[in-house]
Design a protein around this motif. Structure first.
Motif, short mmCIF file in Angstrom:
data_model
loop_
_atom_site.label_atom_id
_atom_site.label_comp_id
_atom_site.label_asym_id
_atom_site.label_seq_id
_atom_site.Cartn_x
_atom_site.Cartn_y
_atom_site.Cartn_z
N LYS A 26 0.83 -1.20 0.00
CA LYS A 26 0.00 0.00 0.00
C LYS A 26 0.87 1.25 0.00
N LYS A 27 0.41 2.27 -0.72
CA LYS A 27 1.09 3.56 -0.73
C LYS A 27 0.04 4.66 -0.77
N LEU A 28 0.47 5.85 -0.51
CA LEU A 28 -0.41 7.01 -0.49
C LEU A 28 -0.03 7.94 -1.63
N GLN A 29 -0.97 8.27 -2.49
CA GLN A 29 -0.73 9.23 -3.56
C GLN A 29 -1.21 10.59 -3.07
N GLU A 30 -0.26 11.43 -2.67
CA GLU A 30 -0.60 12.74 -2.12
C GLU A 30 -0.99 13.71 -3.22
N ALA A 31 -1.83 14.68 -2.89
CA ALA A 31 -2.18 15.75 -3.82
C ALA A 31 -0.98 16.68 -3.96
N ASN A 32 -0.83 17.28 -5.13
CA ASN A 32 0.28 18.21 -5.38
C ASN A 32 -0.10 19.58 -4.83
N LEU A 33 0.23 19.83 -3.56
CA LEU A 33 -0.17 21.06 -2.89
C LEU A 33 0.97 22.07 -2.87
N GLN A 34 0.61 23.32 -3.06
CA GLN A 34 1.56 24.43 -3.05
C GLN A 34 1.01 25.52 -2.13
#
Length: 78
Positions: A26-34
Protein backbone atom coordinates in the motif's frame (compact mmCIF):
# COMPACT_ATOMS: atom_id res chain seq x y z
CA UNK A 1 -2.81 20.77 9.03
CA UNK A 2 -4.01 17.96 6.82
CA UNK A 3 -2.69 17.69 3.27
CA UNK A 4 -5.88 18.90 1.64
CA UNK A 5 -6.56 21.66 -0.88
CA UNK A 6 -8.41 24.49 0.83
CA UNK A 7 -10.52 25.41 -2.21
CA UNK A 8 -11.24 22.13 -4.01
CA UNK A 9 -10.92 19.63 -1.14
CA UNK A 10 -8.50 17.37 -3.03
CA UNK A 11 -6.69 14.96 -0.70
CA UNK A 12 -4.57 11.79 -0.73
CA UNK A 13 -5.61 8.62 -2.53
CA UNK A 14 -4.92 5.06 -1.34
CA UNK A 15 -3.21 2.91 -3.96
CA UNK A 16 -0.89 -0.05 -4.47
CA UNK A 17 2.77 0.07 -5.41
CA UNK A 18 3.20 -2.96 -7.67
CA UNK A 19 6.69 -4.40 -8.04
CA UNK A 20 8.11 -6.25 -11.05
CA UNK A 21 7.16 -9.58 -9.42
CA UNK A 22 3.66 -8.12 -8.93
CA UNK A 23 3.86 -7.94 -5.12
CA UNK A 24 1.52 -5.24 -3.90
CA UNK A 25 2.25 -2.85 -1.03
CA UNK A 26 0.00 0.00 0.00
CA UNK A 27 1.09 3.56 -0.73
CA UNK A 28 -0.41 7.01 -0.49
CA UNK A 29 -0.73 9.23 -3.56
CA UNK A 30 -0.60 12.74 -2.12
CA UNK A 31 -2.18 15.75 -3.82
CA UNK A 32 0.28 18.21 -5.38
CA UNK A 33 -0.17 21.06 -2.89
CA UNK A 34 1.56 24.43 -3.05
CA UNK A 35 1.50 27.33 -0.58
CA UNK A 36 0.43 30.37 -2.57
CA UNK A 37 -0.23 34.03 -1.86
CA UNK A 38 -3.22 35.13 -3.91
CA UNK A 39 -4.47 38.70 -4.31
CA UNK A 40 -8.07 38.95 -3.07
CA UNK A 41 -9.63 41.83 -4.99
CA UNK A 42 -12.79 42.20 -2.86
CA UNK A 43 -10.85 42.22 0.42
CA UNK A 44 -8.06 44.38 -1.07
CA UNK A 45 -5.30 42.22 0.45
CA UNK A 46 -3.15 39.12 0.00
CA UNK A 47 -4.46 35.74 1.17
CA UNK A 48 -2.15 32.78 1.81
CA UNK A 49 -3.73 29.44 0.86
CA UNK A 50 -2.59 25.83 0.43
CA UNK A 51 -3.79 24.92 -3.06
CA UNK A 52 -3.50 22.02 -5.46
CA UNK A 53 -1.97 22.82 -8.84
CA UNK A 54 -5.32 22.07 -10.48
CA UNK A 55 -6.96 24.67 -8.20
CA UNK A 56 -4.33 27.26 -9.17
CA UNK A 57 -5.20 26.78 -12.85
CA UNK A 58 -8.93 27.01 -12.11
CA UNK A 59 -8.31 30.10 -9.96
CA UNK A 60 -6.95 31.97 -12.99
CA UNK A 61 -10.15 31.15 -14.89
CA UNK A 62 -12.89 31.64 -12.26
CA UNK A 63 -11.40 34.02 -9.71
CA UNK A 64 -10.75 33.69 -5.99
CA UNK A 65 -14.08 34.95 -4.67
CA UNK A 66 -16.12 32.60 -6.89
CA UNK A 67 -14.09 29.55 -5.86
CA UNK A 68 -14.28 30.51 -2.16
CA UNK A 69 -18.06 30.79 -2.42
CA UNK A 70 -18.26 27.32 -4.02
CA UNK A 71 -16.04 25.85 -1.30
CA UNK A 72 -18.01 27.65 1.40
CA UNK A 73 -15.00 29.30 3.06
CA UNK A 74 -14.67 32.79 4.50
CA UNK A 75 -11.50 34.44 3.16
CA UNK A 76 -11.39 36.88 6.09
CA UNK A 77 -9.99 34.03 8.22
CA UNK A 78 -6.92 33.51 5.98
Amino acid sequence: MSRKCQLTGKKANNAYAISHSHRRTKKLQEANLQSKRVWWQEGNRWVKLRLSTKAIKTLDKKGLQAMANEAGINLNNY
